[in-house]
Design a protein around this motif. Structure first.
Motif, mmCIF file in Angstrom:
data_model
loop_
_atom_site.group_PDB
_atom_site.id
_atom_site.type_symbol
_atom_site.label_atom_id
_atom_site.label_comp_id
_atom_site.label_asym_id
_atom_site.label_seq_id
_atom_site.Cartn_x
_atom_site.Cartn_y
_atom_site.Cartn_z
ATOM 1 N N THR A 40 0.849 -1.193 0.000
ATOM 2 C CA THR A 40 0.000 0.000 0.000
ATOM 3 C C THR A 40 0.884 1.242 0.000
ATOM 4 O O THR A 40 1.940 1.262 0.634
ATOM 5 C CB THR A 40 -0.941 0.030 1.217
ATOM 6 O OG1 THR A 40 -0.184 0.168 2.423
ATOM 7 C CG2 THR A 40 -1.771 -1.250 1.289
ATOM 8 N N THR A 58 -2.451 -1.110 -3.596
ATOM 9 C CA THR A 58 -3.516 -0.200 -3.169
ATOM 10 C C THR A 58 -2.899 1.158 -2.866
ATOM 11 O O THR A 58 -1.915 1.249 -2.126
ATOM 12 C CB THR A 58 -4.236 -0.749 -1.930
ATOM 13 O OG1 THR A 58 -4.795 -2.026 -2.241
ATOM 14 C CG2 THR A 58 -5.350 0.196 -1.491
ATOM 15 N N HIS A 105 -4.997 -1.425 -10.175
ATOM 16 C CA HIS A 105 -4.714 -1.158 -8.770
ATOM 17 C C HIS A 105 -5.972 -0.628 -8.075
ATOM 18 O O HIS A 105 -6.926 -0.186 -8.717
ATOM 19 C CB HIS A 105 -3.576 -0.149 -8.640
ATOM 20 C CG HIS A 105 -2.331 -0.569 -9.353
ATOM 21 N ND1 HIS A 105 -1.602 -1.670 -8.986
ATOM 22 C CD2 HIS A 105 -1.703 -0.053 -10.454
ATOM 23 C CE1 HIS A 105 -0.574 -1.810 -9.793
ATOM 24 N NE2 HIS A 105 -0.610 -0.847 -10.698
ATOM 25 N N GLU A 106 -5.946 -0.662 -6.765
ATOM 26 C CA GLU A 106 -7.072 -0.163 -5.975
ATOM 27 C C GLU A 106 -6.755 1.250 -5.503
ATOM 28 O O GLU A 106 -5.644 1.521 -5.041
ATOM 29 C CB GLU A 106 -7.319 -1.076 -4.782
ATOM 30 C CG GLU A 106 -8.511 -0.653 -3.927
ATOM 31 C CD GLU A 106 -8.901 -1.726 -2.930
ATOM 32 O OE1 GLU A 106 -10.081 -1.767 -2.549
ATOM 33 O OE2 GLU A 106 -8.028 -2.528 -2.534
ATOM 34 N N THR A 150 -4.244 -6.411 -4.224
ATOM 35 C CA THR A 150 -4.830 -5.264 -3.542
ATOM 36 C C THR A 150 -5.369 -5.681 -2.179
ATOM 37 O O THR A 150 -5.584 -6.880 -1.910
ATOM 38 C CB THR A 150 -5.976 -4.653 -4.360
ATOM 39 O OG1 THR A 150 -7.051 -5.595 -4.425
ATOM 40 C CG2 THR A 150 -5.511 -4.299 -5.770
#
Length: 478
Positions: free
Chosen positions: A300, A325, A348-349, A470
């Motif tokens: 992340t 993410t 991607h998130e 993610t």
């Protein structure tokens, strides 16, 4: 940005509108009041500026995740306005250095301290640029709230102070008008006005927060304690267009004109402003990774998007078909929606990390909702899809924050402390050594060293059988 109820409002609005007086002024001006503008006051808003239209814009950001050393700073870097950028950089770095010496050095740490410096573009049109930086320093005495506007004159190639919006020969009349409207207000007496406003040497320091409204009026905001007793708070005096126009300098007239009727572009004399490359990677389809059967890891990245760092990161991730993410900050999404679109397009998130990184546990439920909703709206405008996840700044979350939103909070298992250690090799090794199956790793794509660490992470852990997914995919497949 604080006393408690005042600080979050500034974070949400990105402009100073705090007030302490309680009656409207004459036909030529007004002093705003705690409950909002009174009938007859100069209530025209300050016009919004779309930062994504500024070619070559970079947002210079920094932050920490240390509980006793919480800070988040940002200011815009606009090509051609280098002198203005240097002035903002100097002020931000000095404030940050002071905060860190008080709060972050050994023996000085204390829970609850926070420094937040956020920015708002006031005008970016023709040959003028205006920016307001709003600062909340939780380590300072009193509210810790202050704001300052910075101005750039592209015609002269010079940075300007707020006071330079007013012509030299008109400043006495301008100050007299301000004093007249402030006299008699709660917390203000003649002595408190004479010292800061009558002495030319102190005027620039006190009159450092001015902005034109959409109809050409001028708002002058005084920080807490500048012209009245500190307990009275801040004051905003609004002068109508008819009153202020005769007093403006040539530069002030151009700023006023470009605020009321913005032109289609900004020309500050920059000779070459290349458009940063935006990756065009496109996900081949939904991720079919089964984290029950393979070793998964969720990388992340907070605080972006950032140019060019996020674009570089997207290219690295694409090379390994890794998904991640991104917990984005709203004011950066507004500046770089193309990078957010690229994140989503590549599979991607995109998550929510608030509008400008305040500690959400210190806000009211309405203010928490505004921070998150405003950011979600910016993400949806960029990608067509609203986030479902949010990462609370500093990992600070409580029941009240959770109740204020339908978004699901996400913390982390591995903290790389990349905000603290600007060393790509160290950051990479931290992930390689500490990450375990199904962990969530915290990094920041605003730091070039963090982005530079990613190829080694991907290369080493891919060889060990890791798959990068993610956060939502990890949750859904466990």
């Amino acid at each position: 940005m604080r006393t408690r109820t005042l600080f979050p409002s500034l974070l949400l609005l990105g402009a100073v509108s705090l007030t302490a007086a309680c009656s409207s002024g004459s036909a030529g001006s007004a002093v705003s009041a705690p409950g909002g503008d009174r009938p007859g006051s100069a209530s025209s808003p300050v016009r919004s500026v779309d930062p994504s239209k500024i070619k070559g814009l970079k947002i210079v950001s920094d932050s920490s995740e240390q509980s006793s050393c919480r800070f988040a700073t940002s200011y815009p870097d606009v090509p051609g306005a280098e002198a203005m950028t240097a002035a903002m950089k100097k002020d931000v770095e000095e404030r940050l250095a002071g905060f860190r010496s008080r709060m972050c050095e050994d023996g000085n740490s204390a829970e609850g301290g926070e420094l937040n410096i956020s920015h708002r573009l006031l005008v970016a049109s023709g040959d003028v640029l205006g920016v307001r930086l709003t600062t909340q320093d939780g380590s300072s005495v009193g509210s810790g709230l202050s704001a300052r506007t910075y101005w750039y004159d592209g015609k002269a190639g010079a940075s300007r102070t707020a006071l330079e919006l007013v012509a030299d020969g008109s400043r006495d009349a301008f100050v007299a008008a301000l004093k007249e409207q402030l006299k008699g207000r709660e917390g203000v007496d003649a002595a408190s006005l004479d010292d800061p406003l009558s002495a030319p040497a102190s005027r620039a320091a006190v009159l450092d927060d001015m902005a034109f409204t959409a109809d050409g009026g001028l708002r002058v905001t005084f920080d807490r304690g500048d012209v009245g007793v500190p307990a009275a708070g801040a004051y905003t005096v609004a002068l109508f267009k008819e009153t202020i126009t005769p007093w403006l300098s040539a530069f002030g007239q151009r700023v006023q004109r470009q605020t009321v009727q913005p032109s289609g572009s900004l020309h500050l004399g920059a000779t070459d402003v290349p458009e940063p490359a935006v990756p065009t990677h496109t996900a081949s389809g939904d991720d079919d990774t089964d984290c029950k059967k393979v070793t998964c890891l969720a990388l992340t990245f907070d605080d972006g998007p950032a140019a060019p760092e996020t674009a570089t990161l997207l290219s690295y991730l694409a090379q390994y078909k890794a998904r991640a993410t991104f917990f984005t900050v709203g004011q950066n999404v507004a500046a770089h929606p193309d990078l957010v679109r690229a994140e989503a397009r590549a599979g991607h998130e995109v998550g929510n990390h608030s509008w400008n990184h305040p500690d959400l546990t210190k806000l009211t439920p309405e203010q928490v909702a505004s921070q998150l909703n405003r950011t979600s709206a910016a993400v949806k405008a960029a990608t067509g899809k609203a986030p479902t996840l949010f990462r609370p700044p500093y990992g600070a979350v409580n029941a009240q924050v959770k109740a204020a939103t339908t978004l699901s909070p996400v913390l982390w298992d591995v903290d790389t402390e990349d905000w603290k250690y600007r060393d790509a090799a160290k950051v990479a090794q931290t992930v390689i050594d500490k990450a375990k199956r199904n962990d969530v790793v915290l990094m920041h794509d605003i730091h070039p060293t963090s982005v530079a660490a990613v190829p080694q992470i991907l290369r080493t852990l891919t060889a060990r059988g890791y798959r990068f997914v993610t956060v939502s995919h990890l949750r859904a497949t466990l």
